[in-house]
Design an enzyme around this catalytic site. Sequence first.
Site, PDB file in Angstrom:
ATOM      1  N   GLY A  16       0.566   0.518   1.451  1.00 65.84           N
ATOM      2  CA  GLY A  16       1.098   0.324   0.110  1.00 65.84           C
ATOM      3  C   GLY A  16       0.481   1.265  -0.911  1.00 65.84           C
ATOM      4  O   GLY A  16      -0.462   2.002  -0.608  1.00 65.84           O
ATOM      5  N   ASP A  17       1.083   1.268  -2.096  1.00 62.91           N
ATOM      6  CA  ASP A  17       0.611   2.090  -3.221  1.00 62.91           C
ATOM      7  C   ASP A  17       0.648   3.585  -2.901  1.00 62.91           C
ATOM      8  O   ASP A  17      -0.171   4.359  -3.401  1.00 62.91           O
ATOM      9  CB  ASP A  17      -0.822   1.701  -3.636  1.00 62.91           C
ATOM     10  CG  ASP A  17      -0.968   0.210  -3.819  1.00 62.91           C
ATOM     11  OD1 ASP A  17      -0.160  -0.353  -4.566  1.00 62.91           O
ATOM     12  OD2 ASP A  17      -1.872  -0.392  -3.204  1.00 62.91           O
ATOM     13  N   LYS A  59       5.533   5.351  -3.850  1.00 60.33           N
ATOM     14  CA  LYS A  59       6.964   5.230  -3.524  1.00 60.33           C
ATOM     15  C   LYS A  59       7.825   5.336  -4.776  1.00 60.33           C
ATOM     16  O   LYS A  59       8.901   5.919  -4.754  1.00 60.33           O
ATOM     17  CB  LYS A  59       7.253   3.879  -2.846  1.00 60.33           C
ATOM     18  CG  LYS A  59       6.586   3.713  -1.503  1.00 60.33           C
ATOM     19  CD  LYS A  59       6.831   2.340  -0.943  1.00 60.33           C
ATOM     20  CE  LYS A  59       6.142   1.236  -1.697  1.00 60.33           C
ATOM     21  NZ  LYS A  59       4.673   1.221  -1.620  1.00 60.33           N
ATOM     22  N   GLY A  60       7.289   4.755  -5.878  1.00 61.17           N
ATOM     23  CA  GLY A  60       8.065   4.744  -7.118  1.00 61.17           C
ATOM     24  C   GLY A  60       8.503   6.144  -7.512  1.00 61.17           C
ATOM     25  O   GLY A  60       9.662   6.372  -7.833  1.00 61.17           O
ATOM     26  N   GLY A 109       4.007  -2.997  -7.310  1.00 61.04           N
ATOM     27  CA  GLY A 109       3.894  -2.358  -8.609  1.00 61.04           C
ATOM     28  C   GLY A 109       4.155  -0.881  -8.463  1.00 61.04           C
ATOM     29  O   GLY A 109       3.547  -0.219  -7.634  1.00 61.04           O
ATOM     30  N   HIS A 110       5.117  -0.401  -9.194  1.00 59.15           N
ATOM     31  CA  HIS A 110       5.400   1.033  -9.159  1.00 59.15           C
ATOM     32  C   HIS A 110       5.054   1.630 -10.504  1.00 59.15           C
ATOM     33  O   HIS A 110       5.370   1.055 -11.534  1.00 59.15           O
ATOM     34  CB  HIS A 110       6.894   1.286  -8.935  1.00 59.15           C
ATOM     35  CG  HIS A 110       7.370   0.840  -7.607  1.00 59.15           C
ATOM     36  ND1 HIS A 110       6.661   1.030  -6.449  1.00 59.15           N
ATOM     37  CD2 HIS A 110       8.506   0.232  -7.252  1.00 59.15           C
ATOM     38  CE1 HIS A 110       7.353   0.544  -5.442  1.00 59.15           C
ATOM     39  NE2 HIS A 110       8.472   0.046  -5.903  1.00 59.15           N
ATOM     40  N   GLN A 146       5.588  -2.728  -1.015  1.00 53.80           N
ATOM     41  CA  GLN A 146       4.480  -2.809  -0.058  1.00 53.80           C
ATOM     42  C   GLN A 146       4.676  -1.752   1.037  1.00 53.80           C
ATOM     43  O   GLN A 146       5.234  -0.709   0.746  1.00 53.80           O
ATOM     44  CB  GLN A 146       4.312  -4.216   0.529  1.00 53.80           C
ATOM     45  CG  GLN A 146       3.875  -5.253  -0.484  1.00 53.80           C
ATOM     46  CD  GLN A 146       5.053  -5.988  -1.096  1.00 53.80           C
ATOM     47  OE1 GLN A 146       6.062  -6.210  -0.450  1.00 53.80           O
ATOM     48  NE2 GLN A 146       4.922  -6.367  -2.331  1.00 53.80           N
ATOM     49  N   THR A 152      -0.493  -3.815 -10.213  1.00 52.95           N
ATOM     50  CA  THR A 152      -0.218  -5.212 -10.533  1.00 52.95           C
ATOM     51  C   THR A 152      -1.498  -5.981 -10.853  1.00 52.95           C
ATOM     52  O   THR A 152      -1.548  -6.769 -11.773  1.00 52.95           O
ATOM     53  CB  THR A 152       0.511  -5.885  -9.345  1.00 52.95           C
ATOM     54  OG1 THR A 152       1.720  -5.169  -9.122  1.00 52.95           O
ATOM     55  CG2 THR A 152       0.848  -7.337  -9.624  1.00 52.95           C
ATOM     56  N   THR A 153      -2.553  -5.725 -10.080  1.00 50.07           N
ATOM     57  CA  THR A 153      -3.733  -6.577 -10.186  1.00 50.07           C
ATOM     58  C   THR A 153      -4.935  -5.868 -10.819  1.00 50.07           C
ATOM     59  O   THR A 153      -5.899  -6.531 -11.189  1.00 50.07           O
ATOM     60  CB  THR A 153      -4.178  -7.011  -8.777  1.00 50.07           C
ATOM     61  OG1 THR A 153      -4.422  -5.816  -8.019  1.00 50.07           O
ATOM     62  CG2 THR A 153      -3.107  -7.841  -8.090  1.00 50.07           C
ATOM     63  N   GLY A 154      -4.902  -4.552 -10.892  1.00 41.87           N
ATOM     64  CA  GLY A 154      -6.053  -3.804 -11.401  1.00 41.87           C
ATOM     65  C   GLY A 154      -7.190  -3.750 -10.386  1.00 41.87           C
ATOM     66  O   GLY A 154      -8.255  -3.216 -10.663  1.00 41.87           O
ATOM     67  N   ARG A 180      -8.928  -0.193  -5.041  1.00 38.12           N
ATOM     68  CA  ARG A 180      -8.414  -0.074  -3.679  1.00 38.12           C
ATOM     69  C   ARG A 180      -9.492   0.461  -2.742  1.00 38.12           C
ATOM     70  O   ARG A 180     -10.302   1.295  -3.134  1.00 38.12           O
ATOM     71  CB  ARG A 180      -7.202   0.859  -3.653  1.00 38.12           C
ATOM     72  CG  ARG A 180      -6.054   0.316  -4.473  1.00 38.12           C
ATOM     73  CD  ARG A 180      -4.891   1.290  -4.542  1.00 38.12           C
ATOM     74  NE  ARG A 180      -3.823   0.774  -5.390  1.00 38.12           N
ATOM     75  CZ  ARG A 180      -3.092   1.510  -6.212  1.00 38.12           C
ATOM     76  NH1 ARG A 180      -3.294   2.813  -6.295  1.00 38.12           N
ATOM     77  NH2 ARG A 180      -2.168   0.956  -6.956  1.00 38.12           N
ATOM     78  N   LYS A 232      -0.185  12.663  -3.416  1.00 41.10           N
ATOM     79  CA  LYS A 232      -1.580  12.739  -3.859  1.00 41.10           C
ATOM     80  C   LYS A 232      -2.441  13.733  -3.073  1.00 41.10           C
ATOM     81  O   LYS A 232      -3.634  13.516  -2.876  1.00 41.10           O
ATOM     82  CB  LYS A 232      -2.201  11.337  -3.834  1.00 41.10           C
ATOM     83  CG  LYS A 232      -1.428  10.354  -4.718  1.00 41.10           C
ATOM     84  CD  LYS A 232      -2.086   9.016  -4.844  1.00 41.10           C
ATOM     85  CE  LYS A 232      -2.726   8.848  -6.177  1.00 41.10           C
ATOM     86  NZ  LYS A 232      -3.173   7.492  -6.474  1.00 41.10           N
ATOM     87  N   LEU A 233      -1.799  14.817  -2.656  1.00 31.37           N
ATOM     88  CA  LEU A 233      -2.566  15.862  -1.970  1.00 31.37           C
ATOM     89  C   LEU A 233      -3.639  16.418  -2.900  1.00 31.37           C
ATOM     90  O   LEU A 233      -4.736  16.789  -2.462  1.00 31.37           O
ATOM     91  CB  LEU A 233      -1.602  16.982  -1.516  1.00 31.37           C
ATOM     92  CG  LEU A 233      -2.222  18.111  -0.720  1.00 31.37           C
ATOM     93  CD1 LEU A 233      -2.806  17.611   0.602  1.00 31.37           C
ATOM     94  CD2 LEU A 233      -1.206  19.222  -0.431  1.00 31.37           C
TER      95      LEU A 233
HETATM   96  P1  GDP Z   1       3.923   2.669  -5.247  1.00 29.60           P
HETATM   97  O1  GDP Z   1       3.847   1.186  -5.403  1.00 29.60           O
HETATM   98  O2  GDP Z   1       3.972   3.078  -3.817  1.00 29.60           O
HETATM   99  O3  GDP Z   1       5.006   3.281  -6.054  1.00 29.60           O
HETATM  100  O4  GDP Z   1       2.560   3.265  -5.771  1.00 29.60           O
HETATM  101  P2  GDP Z   1       1.806   2.998  -7.159  1.00 29.60           P
HETATM  102  O5  GDP Z   1       2.701   3.261  -8.280  1.00 29.60           O
HETATM  103  O6  GDP Z   1       1.099   1.705  -7.127  1.00 29.60           O
HETATM  104  O7  GDP Z   1       0.656   4.060  -7.061  1.00 29.60           O
HETATM  105  C1  GDP Z   1       0.894   5.361  -7.072  1.00 29.60           C
HETATM  106  C2  GDP Z   1       0.075   5.981  -8.186  1.00 29.60           C
HETATM  107  O8  GDP Z   1      -0.153   7.306  -7.879  1.00 29.60           O
HETATM  108  C3  GDP Z   1       0.785   5.991  -9.528  1.00 29.60           C
HETATM  109  O9  GDP Z   1      -0.152   5.834 -10.554  1.00 29.60           O
HETATM  110  C4  GDP Z   1       1.422   7.370  -9.576  1.00 29.60           C
HETATM  111  O10 GDP Z   1       1.618   7.861 -10.881  1.00 29.60           O
HETATM  112  C5  GDP Z   1       0.398   8.179  -8.857  1.00 29.60           C
HETATM  113  N1  GDP Z   1       0.916   9.308  -8.098  1.00 29.60           N
HETATM  114  C6  GDP Z   1       2.085   9.405  -7.409  1.00 29.60           C
HETATM  115  N2  GDP Z   1       2.167  10.608  -6.791  1.00 29.60           N
HETATM  116  C7  GDP Z   1       1.008  11.270  -7.085  1.00 29.60           C
HETATM  117  C8  GDP Z   1       0.478  12.551  -6.724  1.00 29.60           C
HETATM  118  O11 GDP Z   1       1.074  13.322  -5.993  1.00 29.60           O
HETATM  119  N3  GDP Z   1      -0.765  12.852  -7.223  1.00 29.60           N
HETATM  120  C9  GDP Z   1      -1.469  12.025  -8.042  1.00 29.60           C
HETATM  121  N4  GDP Z   1      -2.665  12.400  -8.464  1.00 29.60           N
HETATM  122  N5  GDP Z   1      -0.986  10.819  -8.392  1.00 29.60           N
HETATM  123  C10 GDP Z   1       0.226  10.445  -7.924  1.00 29.60           C
END
Ligand code: GDP
Length: 449
Positions: free
Chosen positions: A12-13, A16-17, A40-41, A247, A323-325, A328, A354-355
Amino acid sequence: MPGVVIIGAQWGDEGKGKVVDLLAADASTIVRFQGGNNAGHTIVRDGEEFKFHLIPSGILYEDKTCVIGNGVVVDPRVLLGEIDGLRRAGVGVGDLKISANAHLIMPYHVLLDTAGETKLGKHSIGTTRRGIGPCYADKALRLGIRVQDLLDEKILRTKIRAALEPKQQALRELSVLRRKRLKEAGEDAKAVSEPAGDGPDPRIDLHTMVEEHVAYGHRLEPHIADTAKLCWDALDADETVIFEGAQATLLDLDHGTYPFVTSSNPVAGAATVGAGVGPTDITEVWGVAKAYATRVGAGPFPTELHDETGERMVDQGREFGTTTGRRRRCGWIDLVALRYAVRLNRIDALAITKLDVLRGLGPLRVAVRYRSREGAVLDSFPYHQSILHSATPEYEELPGFDEEIGECRKEEELPRAARDFLAYIAEFTGVPVRLVGVGPARDQVVWLD
Ligand code: GDP
């Protein structure tokens, strides 16, 4: 009939958003098919950050239908809060549709979730305590309240009464506990964040609940629809429909690290049930994975780091839950687990997000096999929980990179080491990496051939 499923391929996290937001540009409809407001996206658009827990990420587009599918469990208070928040930000929500068959998270689900976790003590699952598990349990028990029930007061009352009946014992225990806590807090209800009063918890009073929920029904009525048919119509008209998972694969109720999982099925196959389409409506599956790995809550996580590198991943990746702060847990990318996710979901393409977070963390490590406690080599993800719990990962080491990559937009602009890292992932898992995240903003991506 392009039906595209986008799911999390790790814990998760994964971001995906953002991937849904990008791929949604060509779609007419975006559907969430499981989970609740435990997801949470975060999407950053024009410098503004939007957080969604229930509403599909596509809502930021003006011309797209966003669907909360029948497989989702809906907390109406949370949903209305998100709708109000979007309206305040000037985002239209007219095209938001909610399946009449989706189940509702009721106040007693939230109370029972918290009570259940508290009872488990150090064995707790680490749920978000939003009532999602108890809601899915009631669905399976045929005691659920559905979105359509909000539109008929008589049915609603009958169903809530029936749902409360088998929970009386547990709710009575909660009432006793609540009174005790209130007494200890000197009747200062705020100190225990609970409503004051000596009697049973007013949040689960039948009359109050019915009144409240009838009011929710009035507000949600314009959004309630036959959402499966909406998907069929879009697919039959050759429009692209995106099925957005919440998730992720390793938290899947059936295929994840049970019992440390979510209470729904986030795998690609579940999109059919959770949205009401057939398997052959799905033409493409995208898996989203971070360039490293994270996990929230309890449960096995073979590549978890407890050292400075792990700390730097938390800091550089801002690894705190939407969602929860919650902080991770972080570690190196686990290719054994990712290959499992690829096969389980039949992933066609990977988005590696997040490379940029790996900058300066070289040499980079990727887990390529596990070793069991007895010393056996495990090339594939073990189905037996005890083996996974005690498995240690073995790594391949790859060169790292120190260059800032946030400005890269083309593959050739990425440092050699970053490209080799991505190529290794593609080779190991057997699927192409098509999209790479190099920063949180929407345009911080590199599309690969
Ligand atoms: P999701 O639930 O899978 O959509 O993921 P979250 O939104 O909880 O967490 C993804 C976090 O990573 C968010 O704060 C995004 O803005 C951030 N994010 C997404 N892609 C990237 C990336 O390529 N690099 C960085 N540094 N942050 C990213």
